[in-house]
Scaffold this motif. Structure first.
Motif, mmCIF file in Angstrom:
data_model
loop_
_atom_site.group_PDB
_atom_site.id
_atom_site.type_symbol
_atom_site.label_atom_id
_atom_site.label_comp_id
_atom_site.label_asym_id
_atom_site.label_seq_id
_atom_site.Cartn_x
_atom_site.Cartn_y
_atom_site.Cartn_z
ATOM 1 N N ASP A 7 0.879 -1.160 0.000
ATOM 2 C CA ASP A 7 0.000 0.000 0.000
ATOM 3 C C ASP A 7 0.920 1.215 0.000
ATOM 4 O O ASP A 7 1.285 1.741 1.051
ATOM 5 N N LEU A 8 1.338 1.599 -1.188
ATOM 6 C CA LEU A 8 2.311 2.677 -1.324
ATOM 7 C C LEU A 8 1.795 3.994 -0.759
ATOM 8 O O LEU A 8 2.570 4.796 -0.242
ATOM 9 N N ASP A 9 0.507 4.206 -0.846
ATOM 10 C CA ASP A 9 -0.072 5.453 -0.329
ATOM 11 C C ASP A 9 0.058 5.547 1.188
ATOM 12 O O ASP A 9 0.113 6.649 1.738
ATOM 13 N N ALA A 10 0.116 4.418 1.870
ATOM 14 C CA ALA A 10 0.179 4.418 3.332
ATOM 15 C C ALA A 10 1.619 4.442 3.848
ATOM 16 O O ALA A 10 1.837 4.623 5.041
ATOM 17 N N MET A 11 2.591 4.269 2.958
ATOM 18 C CA MET A 11 3.991 4.203 3.402
ATOM 19 C C MET A 11 4.545 5.599 3.648
ATOM 20 O O MET A 11 4.274 6.528 2.889
ATOM 21 N N PRO A 12 5.378 5.740 4.692
ATOM 22 C CA PRO A 12 6.051 7.028 4.936
ATOM 23 C C PRO A 12 7.066 7.310 3.819
ATOM 24 O O PRO A 12 7.565 6.393 3.170
ATOM 25 N N LEU A 13 7.367 8.587 3.635
ATOM 26 C CA LEU A 13 8.272 9.004 2.566
ATOM 27 C C LEU A 13 9.631 8.318 2.677
ATOM 28 O O LEU A 13 10.194 7.876 1.678
ATOM 29 N N GLY A 14 10.161 8.211 3.880
ATOM 30 C CA GLY A 14 11.468 7.563 4.072
ATOM 31 C C GLY A 14 11.472 6.126 3.583
ATOM 32 O O GLY A 14 12.423 5.674 2.939
ATOM 33 N N ASP A 15 10.389 5.392 3.872
ATOM 34 C CA ASP A 15 10.283 4.001 3.427
ATOM 35 C C ASP A 15 10.141 3.921 1.905
ATOM 36 O O ASP A 15 10.684 3.021 1.264
ATOM 37 N N LEU A 16 9.409 4.877 1.332
ATOM 38 C CA LEU A 16 9.254 4.905 -0.123
ATOM 39 C C LEU A 16 10.602 5.138 -0.813
ATOM 40 O O LEU A 16 10.930 4.481 -1.805
ATOM 41 N N LYS A 17 11.386 6.059 -0.274
ATOM 42 C CA LYS A 17 12.702 6.346 -0.860
ATOM 43 C C LYS A 17 13.637 5.147 -0.709
ATOM 44 O O LYS A 17 14.404 4.831 -1.621
ATOM 45 N N LYS A 18 13.566 4.473 0.436
ATOM 46 C CA LYS A 18 14.382 3.283 0.657
ATOM 47 C C LYS A 18 13.979 2.190 -0.335
ATOM 48 O O LYS A 18 14.828 1.540 -0.941
#
Length: 109
Positions: A7-18
């Motif tokens: 659920d990419l929309d629910a992920m924090p920005l830091g986790d998305l960048k990682k």
């Protein structure tokens, strides 16, 4: 292999960048592995036929040394040349010490 559900929309920005960094790395290593496998297969086929891959392609394997064509030639010894890069050869240093112009040694004037 199944696609992982995120659920990419629910992920924090830091986790998305990682995750993005990990995906980019995975793509690059995938491409590198497949490129190396293709080269190995082509080298094996060339060897089977009595050639090296560089024999067939005209390419050098490994790191190519960049060759700079000579720009200057010693007028007293035509076998001595210099590309104009790197350390000056003794014959150039000697000529400059005698206040001679570097232009007089140019190959293409």
């Amino acid at each position: 292999m199944t696609m992982l559900d995120f659920d990419l929309d629910a992920m924090p920005l830091g986790d998305l960048k990682k995750l993005q960094t990990q995906v980019n790395t995975a793509i690059k290593t995938y491409e590198d592995r497949h490129r190396k496998a293709a080269i190995a297969e082509l080298e094996a086929k060339a060897a089977e036929m009595g050639f090296t891959l560089s024999d067939l392609t005209g390419a050098q394997t490994g790191r190519k040394a960049k060759v700079n064509p000579p720009k200057y030639r010693n007028t007293e010894d035509l076998t001595q040349t210099w590309s104009g890069r790197g350390r000056q050869p003794a014959w150039i240093k000697d000529a400059l010490a005698r206040d001679e112009s570097l232009d007089q040694f140019l190959i293409n004037k």
